[in-house]
Design an enzyme around this catalytic site. Structure first.
Site, PDB file in Angstrom:
ATOM      1  N   ARG A   7       0.851  -1.214   0.000  1.00  7.33           N
ATOM      2  CA  ARG A   7       0.000   0.000   0.000  1.00  7.33           C
ATOM      3  C   ARG A   7       0.885   1.263   0.000  1.00  7.33           C
ATOM      4  NH1 ARG A   7      -3.997  -1.848   5.010  1.00  7.33           N
ATOM      5  NH2 ARG A   7      -3.944  -4.071   4.541  1.00  7.33           N
ATOM      6  N   ASP A  35      -4.286  -1.063  -3.859  1.00  5.80           N
ATOM      7  CA  ASP A  35      -5.607  -1.703  -3.911  1.00  5.80           C
ATOM      8  C   ASP A  35      -6.577  -0.786  -4.640  1.00  5.80           C
ATOM      9  OD1 ASP A  35      -4.971  -3.929  -1.918  1.00  5.80           O
ATOM     10  OD2 ASP A  35      -4.513  -2.141  -0.740  1.00  5.80           O
ATOM     11  N   ASP A 229       5.539  -2.835   4.888  1.00  2.00           N
ATOM     12  CA  ASP A 229       5.084  -1.459   5.114  1.00  2.00           C
ATOM     13  C   ASP A 229       6.273  -0.494   5.209  1.00  2.00           C
ATOM     14  OD1 ASP A 229       2.518  -2.556   5.335  1.00  2.00           O
ATOM     15  OD2 ASP A 229       2.693  -2.791   7.504  1.00  2.00           O
TER      16      ASP A 229
HETATM   17  O1  G3P Z   1      -0.993  -8.790  -2.126  1.00  3.67           O
HETATM   18  C1  G3P Z   1      -0.805  -9.078  -0.802  1.00  3.67           C
HETATM   19  C2  G3P Z   1      -1.333  -8.064   0.169  1.00  3.67           C
HETATM   20  O2  G3P Z   1      -1.565  -6.831  -0.414  1.00  3.67           O
HETATM   21  C3  G3P Z   1      -2.567  -8.519   0.855  1.00  3.67           C
HETATM   22  O3  G3P Z   1      -2.830  -7.724   1.950  1.00  3.67           O
HETATM   23  O4  G3P Z   1      -4.439  -6.552   3.324  1.00  3.67           O
HETATM   24  O5  G3P Z   1      -3.061  -5.263   1.740  1.00  3.67           O
HETATM   25  O6  G3P Z   1      -4.835  -6.645   0.880  1.00  3.67           O
HETATM   26  P1  G3P Z   1      -3.845  -6.494   1.976  1.00  3.67           P
HETATM   27 CA    CA Z   2      -3.374  -5.226  -0.906  1.00  2.00          CA
END
Ligand code: G3P
Ligand code: CA
Length: 241
Positions: A7, A35, A229
């Protein structure tokens, strides 16, 4: 073994925002993960949750908000007051930043939800990503196999990975589909399967790895990458190990 900023550099700035992506680029992250979600007026925005509650000063579902509604939100103060002017970015704004900084790493785009929630999100993202040449490479991933099937049909040459949740069937689902080139398990799964991971037939990239000891362990398991992170810290740790 590539270090992906999870992220963006989400440990040192507000996740999935331009400051956290800029920091990941500055730190030299070999990959950047983000995302995508869809607004009520079909704009692609970058946010982890389907609801804005956790990472903005607003409330409610992204699918019930227009882009203008989303842009009115403060997406930074929840992390630190110095980010009070930070907005929720569109995917286009993120790619503009990556192009402006001539980012040459990998951008991993994660589809969080399914086609019922966001009809044609795969088409919309694919339309943007195939609209021009980029200095970076982009890959797709999701927990949702239906989404992966759809994106594979749209872009047969795109690199696609499966995010593993808690389902025991996920490794089989990945191995049964030749277009899936990697899995993203929780770090605990990777450590619990230490005998299997080094010879796994497709790439394994665990999340989330934020300390040097864990990084050293998964490097011994010969994983293809990790999501962190703290890209700057993990890049330094990788150099030492
Ligand atoms: O792609 C792996 C990772 O991004 C999954 O964790 O919680 O960021 O969707 P999350
Ligand atoms: Ca993710």
């Amino acid at each position: 073994m590539k270090i992906f900023a999870h992220r963006g550099a989400s440990g040192t700035g507000p996740e999935n925002t331009l400051p956290s992506f800029a920091e990941a680029i500055r730190a030299g992250a070999e990959g950047i993960e983000l995302d995508v979600q869809l607004t009520k007026d079909n704009e692609i925005v970058v946010m982890h949750d389907e609801q804005v509650n956790r990472t903005t000063n607003g409330k409610g579902a992204i699918k019930d908000k227009t882009l203008a509604d989303m842009k009115a939100l403060n997406a930074g103060s929840w992390f630190d007051d110095k980010y009070e002017s930070t907005k929720v970015p569109t995917l286009k704004e993120v790619t503009d930043l990556l192009v402006a900084r001539n980012y040459r790493g990998i951008v991993e785009i994660e589809f969080k939800t399914n086609v019922e929630q966001y009809p044609e999100i795969e088409e919309k993202v694919s339309n943007l990503m195939t609209s021009q040449d980029w200095p970076f490479t982009y890959w797709y991933c999701s927990l949702n196999v239906d989404t992966l099937e759809r994106i594979h049909k749209l872009e047969p040459k795109a690199r696609i990975d499966l995010v593993m949740g808690d389902s025991e069937e996920a490794p089989t689902m990945a191995l049964d589909r030749s277009y899936i080139k990697g899995i993203h398990p929780r770090i605990d799964w990777a450590l619990d399967h230490d005998a299997e991971v080094p010879n796994y037939p497709i790439d394994v990239r665990p999340w989330t790895v934020n300390d040097e000891e864990t990084l050293a362990k998964v490097m011994e398991l010969r994983v293809a990458g990790v999501f962190t992170d703290y890209p700057e810290k993990m890049l330094a740790a990788k150099r030492r190990n």
